[in-house]
Design a protein around this motif. Structure first.
Motif, PDB file in Angstrom:
ATOM      1  N   LYS A 122       0.831  -1.212   0.000  1.00 56.12           N
ATOM      2  CA  LYS A 122       0.000   0.000   0.000  1.00 56.12           C
ATOM      3  C   LYS A 122       0.865   1.261   0.000  1.00 56.12           C
ATOM      4  O   LYS A 122       0.506   2.273  -0.601  1.00 56.12           O
ATOM      5  N   GLU A 160       1.936   1.730  -3.515  1.00 52.55           N
ATOM      6  CA  GLU A 160       0.810   2.257  -4.289  1.00 52.55           C
ATOM      7  C   GLU A 160       0.659   3.757  -4.075  1.00 52.55           C
ATOM      8  O   GLU A 160       0.512   4.528  -5.032  1.00 52.55           O
ATOM      9  N   HIS A 161       0.714   4.159  -2.817  1.00 53.92           N
ATOM     10  CA  HIS A 161       0.520   5.569  -2.495  1.00 53.92           C
ATOM     11  C   HIS A 161       1.638   6.428  -3.064  1.00 53.92           C
ATOM     12  O   HIS A 161       1.404   7.532  -3.566  1.00 53.92           O
ATOM     13  N   SER A 184       3.831   5.673  -5.613  1.00 50.42           N
ATOM     14  CA  SER A 184       4.101   5.551  -7.049  1.00 50.42           C
ATOM     15  C   SER A 184       2.890   5.807  -7.929  1.00 50.42           C
ATOM     16  O   SER A 184       3.031   6.067  -9.125  1.00 50.42           O
ATOM     17  N   GLY A 185       1.691   5.710  -7.342  1.00 44.50           N
ATOM     18  CA  GLY A 185       0.476   5.857  -8.140  1.00 44.50           C
ATOM     19  C   GLY A 185       0.070   4.572  -8.842  1.00 44.50           C
ATOM     20  O   GLY A 185      -0.940   4.540  -9.556  1.00 44.50           O
ATOM     21  N   ILE A 186       0.848   3.506  -8.666  1.00 47.71           N
ATOM     22  CA  ILE A 186       0.517   2.222  -9.281  1.00 47.71           C
ATOM     23  C   ILE A 186      -0.306   1.401  -8.294  1.00 47.71           C
ATOM     24  O   ILE A 186       0.106   1.210  -7.146  1.00 47.71           O
ATOM     25  N   LYS A 187      -1.444   0.917  -8.717  1.00 48.63           N
ATOM     26  CA  LYS A 187      -2.328   0.156  -7.842  1.00 48.63           C
ATOM     27  C   LYS A 187      -1.630  -1.101  -7.319  1.00 48.63           C
ATOM     28  O   LYS A 187      -0.851  -1.743  -8.039  1.00 48.63           O
ATOM     29  N   ALA A 188      -1.934  -1.441  -6.069  1.00 48.68           N
ATOM     30  CA  ALA A 188      -1.332  -2.628  -5.459  1.00 48.68           C
ATOM     31  C   ALA A 188      -1.626  -3.875  -6.288  1.00 48.68           C
ATOM     32  O   ALA A 188      -0.755  -4.749  -6.470  1.00 48.68           O
ATOM     33  N   HIS A 189      -2.851  -3.970  -6.832  1.00 54.35           N
ATOM     34  CA  HIS A 189      -3.236  -5.111  -7.660  1.00 54.35           C
ATOM     35  C   HIS A 189      -2.335  -5.210  -8.890  1.00 54.35           C
ATOM     36  O   HIS A 189      -1.894  -6.315  -9.276  1.00 54.35           O
ATOM     37  N   THR A 190      -2.021  -4.053  -9.495  1.00 55.09           N
ATOM     38  CA  THR A 190      -1.156  -4.028 -10.681  1.00 55.09           C
ATOM     39  C   THR A 190       0.263  -4.449 -10.316  1.00 55.09           C
ATOM     40  O   THR A 190       0.915  -5.204 -11.068  1.00 55.09           O
ATOM     41  N   ARG A 246       1.155  -6.478  -7.985  1.00 55.07           N
ATOM     42  CA  ARG A 246       1.161  -7.935  -7.785  1.00 55.07           C
ATOM     43  C   ARG A 246       1.155  -8.670  -9.124  1.00 55.07           C
ATOM     44  O   ARG A 246       1.830  -9.699  -9.282  1.00 55.07           O
ATOM     45  N   SER A 249       7.224   3.384 -12.802  1.00 48.64           N
ATOM     46  CA  SER A 249       6.075   4.274 -12.951  1.00 48.64           C
ATOM     47  C   SER A 249       6.406   5.432 -13.875  1.00 48.64           C
ATOM     48  O   SER A 249       5.622   5.798 -14.764  1.00 48.64           O
TER      49      SER A 249
END
Length: 298
Positions: free
Chosen positions: A7, A10-11, A13-19, A21, A54
């Protein structure tokens, strides 16, 4: 060595945690470590990699291509990007990498390119201030060390002092006394205000960090400034802010006191008549412009 959750990545880098993974599984892009209790975490190298990925991805590089790049190839691409036009968000990611790596040359390169293309003011407002906000988040989650924070803050401080020194007071204008209250050490916003004021041709009396009340009074008696400017980020404590501002008002009733910072904008603070609150200290730029219009009209 700092540690980050997915998380956090994600916060920052702006890249979603799902992405992230999916990229881990499909491209073996980054491999999380695990604690003794089997909790996943990432280190500085992982954060740096994700920030660089990113940045490249935002600038048109496909993730399949990025995943095949060596560390040297990725670094060369990043340097090439930072030497050209980049979105502000991408520059903030690049500065974050410079902070993690303690990379003064990279930091200087990004700031110099921006200053030449958009000017020092816009660089501060659109790149440095958002970057400092990101540092604040990193600090709160314990993701950066004091050494990293001090390194980057001192570089920005140096740039501001150089910018201020370009302007020599020629006489005339108003007198502004700038200071931080005792215990307050965060002076970047105050330095930026000093730069804006001095550039407009006004006299700046800069007292800086953690100014004792008796010193403030002594300098005030000598210079009799029209304005006092201060920033309350951590000091005084929030419950004492109103009391502190009232004391300033009583001590310096003939001056306008301009105050900004987290401690005054976080909640409703009632202030005396000669105290003005600015949500952001850089708003002093627009205040100076309006003041100049009034002076020229009269």
């Amino acid at each position: 060595m700092s540690s980050y959750s997915i998380k956090d990545l994600e916060h920052l880098s702006g890249i979603k945690a799902h992405t992230i993974r999916i990229w881990e599984q499909r491209y073996n892009l980054v491999e999380p470590k695990r604690t003794d209790t089997n909790i996943r975490y990432y280190d500085d190298a992982d954060l740096k990699l994700i920030l660089n990925v990113s940045l490249l991805n935002n600038n048109g590089f496909k993730i399949s291509k990025i995943a095949k790049m060596s560390a040297e190839e990725m670094r060369d691409k990043i340097i090439a990007l930072t030497e050209g036009a980049m979105a502000y968000e991408d520059q903030i990611y690049a500065l974050t990498v410079c902070m993690i790596e303690i990379d003064e040359e990279g930091f200087d390169r990004i700031l110099s390119i921006n200053t030449r293309s958009i000017g020092f003011d816009e660089t501060m407002l659109s790149v440095i201030y958002p970057f400092l906000s990101k540092i604040g988040v990193l600090w709160q989650i314990g993701a950066i060390s004091p050494a990293q924070e001090h390194f980057i803050s001192n570089l920005i401080r140096q740039k501001l002092i150089v910018a201020i020194d370009r302007y020599v007071y020629q006489g005339g204008g108003k007198k502004f006394m700038l200071f931080l209250p005792e215990g307050e050490l965060h002076e970047i916003s105050l330095l930026f205000a000093a730069y804006l004021i001095k550039r407009e041709g006004h006299k700046v009396i800069y007292l800086g960090q953690s100014t004792p009340q008796e010193d403030l009074l002594e300098v005030y008696k000598f210079h009799q400034p029209d304005y006092l400017i201060t920033v309350l980020t951590t000091s005084p404590e929030v419950e004492f802010v109103e009391k502190y501002l009232c004391e300033l008002s009583r001590t310096f009733p003939k001056s306008t006191i301009i105050v900004s910072g987290y401690q005054v904008i976080r909640g409703e603070v009632e202030v005396p008549e000669n105290v003005m609150i600015m949500n952001k200290i850089e708003e002093v730029k627009f205040y100076l412009q309006e003041d100049r219009k009034v002076i020229n009209k009269n």
